[in-house]
Design an enzyme around this catalytic site. Structure first.
Site, short mmCIF file in Angstrom:
data_model
loop_
_atom_site.label_atom_id
_atom_site.label_comp_id
_atom_site.label_asym_id
_atom_site.label_seq_id
_atom_site.Cartn_x
_atom_site.Cartn_y
_atom_site.Cartn_z
N SER A 278 88.27 -90.87 8.33
CA SER A 278 89.54 -89.88 9.59
C SER A 278 90.63 -90.24 9.78
O SER A 278 91.84 -89.32 10.36
CB SER A 278 88.49 -89.82 10.40
OG SER A 278 87.52 -89.46 9.86
N THR A 279 91.06 -91.44 9.91
CA THR A 279 92.71 -92.06 9.93
C THR A 279 93.70 -90.67 9.16
O THR A 279 95.17 -90.85 9.58
CB THR A 279 92.74 -93.43 10.11
OG1 THR A 279 92.51 -93.44 8.70
CG2 THR A 279 92.32 -93.78 11.20
#
Lengths: 543, 106
Positions: A278-279
């Site tokens: 998700s970064t």
């Protein structure tokens, strides 16, 4: 003066042959002139030497200060690597009286040496000189000398020493016994280190050893607590790209690199790639805003799971009701990111990922920059997965480099280990507009204040960032639920963003999300390093 | 003094100059050799001193390493790493140092 004048001729009444004597006179004059010129030259040289010294002596002075490999210092001048005098223990087998006794005596000083090997080398009279042990300190040499063994001698040599031990070991790297570089900046900057060594200069890195120490300490504690198999951390000045700290865990002592395991020697910041999870989502949102496929005011219904080409996409904790872009990022919605990615399409998504530097190896001055695994999306499913960080494996330093867009008005700066000169022009790759970058900072701050990254918050500092929890590839399903790659990529201070921090922990257990295991590392590290960066933090509430 | 005498005198003078130059050259060469040996000795001493200096610098760096400073800070200042005190400004350290010992005779 007439050396061959016609005196005798006149006495004999013969006409003087003056015409014959003339060439001889000329020769004498020529000789005299030549000698005069020679003496003038010598006198000139004498005057030159008297007033300017011997110009041939100049290189000798420089040679005295030359060393094969230069010292390496951090940005504040703290010594990180140096070259010191060492000695090799040698033997002239022909002069060794008794190889067995000599070997036993030597093992009294160097118990690590193998007796059988020693005896064989000491007894091999076919060789004039045998090397028995390398890299001895002056004290070890004194101890060996005190044995008074016949045929045993020493050869002076140089040895690389890392005074801080394991600190910054992966960044610095190491050399072999003959000073050939094998890893880290020792290898990445080999040419510059040799050149500076010959000139008697030091090589300066952008690292700050104090910040490095804090990051390594916190990373070590967190990796042990989470039972991770590896961890990485990088902190850089996003405006200049200068890397201030770069840590891999587990660590090793480069003074004894040969004794460390391959796993410990592995650089995980530039030399390892992982699906980042998700970064990556902040980039998906920024792309969508930049390409105007959404607006800051759009509301999304994310309550239903998304199914693309038979593959379900769902959120760990579904968002009830309508969600904004802020909610998508703060709650780390896979469905929201996937829908935005699909609106963008594969071609535009790919172009942005390339400009973010996530599809090519970084150019950090390390021994190895692992190339990312970035295949082109082959369908809508791949495009959607890329939107929330699957199907693209990059290194933590590449991720940190991509996050520089949020502190440079939307432009990316390449991370570097070389300090920038004050007026140096920095190459910037435009990716997003300044307005989009500013908007994203607000969303990233919301992740920390109201979302999954709350544990990264440091009151008074204003940390903004994004958590990441990617399941590791493997198993029958393609991914393993119980094995995570947990991360946090942050920007601070949010009010005037400048610094980037990325922390990753590999192979953390089920439930060990980035927000739980990586975000606290960021908070603890930043609390320690903020004063070193000239930033203030609010006092903690009494515990 | 006739020309022959003058010529002989000049020859003798020239011969003496040549001998003097030869002696001077020999002396200069031997001085140069001696100086060169001295320079080599000094260079060896400089190299030795530089090697010692580099070893000492490495020792200083080891002593000043953050890990060592951390131990000293805990022992002498009671500062725990990561604590509030560790983030205090530099001048506040003075308050944590032991009080100065009174000078003799006062």
């Amino acid at each position: 003066m007439r050396p061959f004048g016609g005196t005798l001729s006149s006495e004999l009444g013969v006409v003087a042959p003056t015409l014959e004597a003339a060439p001889a006179r000329n020769r004498v004059r020529f000789l005299a002139l030549a000698m005069f010129a020679l003496l003038t030259l010598l006198a000139g040289r004498a005057v030159q030497l008297a007033f300017s010294g011997d110009p041939l002596a100049a290189p000798r002075g420089a040679a005295a200060a030359a060393i094969p490999r230069a010292d390496i210092v951090d940005r504040n001048g703290a010594l990180l690597v140096t070259t010191v005098r060492a000695f090799a223990l040698t033997a002239a087998p022909a002069l060794v009286w008794n190889p067995e006794e000599t070997a036993d005596a030597l093992r009294g000083v160097f118990p690590d040496l193998d007796r059988a090997t020693l005896v064989r080398r000491l007894g091999d009279r076919s060789r004039q000189l045998a090397f028995l042990h390398r890299g001895l300190s002056p004290e070890q040499r004194e101890h060996a000398l005190a044995l008074g063994l016949g045929g045993i001698g020493f050869e002076a040599e140089d040895r690389r020493v890392y005074p801080n031990g394991a600190l910054a070991a992966h960044a610095l790297g190491f050399t072999d016994i003959d000073l050939n570089p094998l890893a880290g900046v020792e290898r990445g900057l080999d040419g510059a280190i040799r050149e500076a060594g010959a000139a008697g200069r030091a090589v300066t890195l952008s690292l700050d050893i104090r910040i490095q120490y804090a990051l390594e300490g916190e990373l070590d504690a967190a990796a042990r607590a989470a039972g991770a198999s590896g961890a990485a951390g990088v902190l850089l000045d996003g405006r200049t790209g200068e890397v201030l700290a770069l840590a891999s865990w587990p660590a090793f002592d480069p003074n004894e690199a040969g004794r460390a395991s391959d796993n410990a020697r592995r650089d995980r910041v530039a030399g390892d790639v992982h699906e980042l999870g998700s970064t990556i989502k902040p980039f998906t949102l920024a792309m969508a805003l930049q390409e105007e496929v959404t607006t800051t005011g759009e509301l999304f219904d994310l309550s239903q799971r998304l199914e693309i080409e038979g593959a379900p996409i769902e959120d760990h904790e579904p968002i009830e009701g309508l969600a904004t872009l802020r909610d998508i990022l703060a709650q780390s919605s896979n469905i929201g990111a996937a829908r935005l990615a699909l609106r963008l399409g594969g071609a535009r998504q790919r172009a942005y990922l390339e400009r973010l530097g996530l599809t090519q190896p970084t150019r950090l001055q390390m021994g190895r920059n692992e190339a990312p695994l970035a295949p082109r999306a082959r369908g809508r499913r791949d495009v959607a997965a890329l939107g929330f960080g699957y199907g693209l494996a990059a290194s933590p330093v590449a991720l940190a480099g991509a996050y520089t867009v949020f502190v440079n008005g939307g432009a990316r700066v390449e991370p570097t280990l070389i300090p920038r000169a004050p007026e140096e022009e920095i190459a910037r790759t435009p990716v997003f507009s300044p307005q989009v970058a500013r908007q994203m900072i607000a969303y990233l701050r919301a992740v920390v204040t109201d979302g999954t990254g709350a544990a990264a918050d440091v009151p008074g500092l204003g940390v903004a960032g994004k958590t990441g929890t990617a399941e590791k590839p493997g198993g029958a399903q393609g991914y393993q639920e119980g094995r995570n790659f947990s991360s946090f990529a942050g920007v601070f201070p949010a009010a005037n963003p400048r610094y980037i921090i990325v922390v990753t922990l590999d192979d953390t257990g089920e439930g060990a999300s980035g927000g739980m295991v990586a975000a606290p590392v960021v908070a603890r590290t930043l609390r320690r390093v903020a004063p070193m960066l000239g930033l203030s933090v609010a006092a903690r509430a009494a515990e | 003094m006739d020309k022959a005498q003058l010529r002989r005198g000049l020859h003798i003078a020239a011969g003496l100059i040549v001998v003097a130059l030869a002696i001077g050259l020999y002396k200069a060469k031997s001085d140069a050799a001696r100086t060169e040996a001295h320079v080599r000795q000094l260079e060896a001493q400089i190299a030795e001193s530089e090697a010692d200096l580099r070893a000492l610098r490495a020792e200083i760096a080891r002593a000043e390493s953050p890990a060592n400073i951390e131990v000293l800070a805990e022992e002498h200042l009671g500062v725990e790493i990561g604590s509030e005190a560790a983030a205090l400004p530099e001048d506040s350290l003075a308050r944590r140092l032991p009080a100065p010992e009174p000078e003799a005779g006062k």
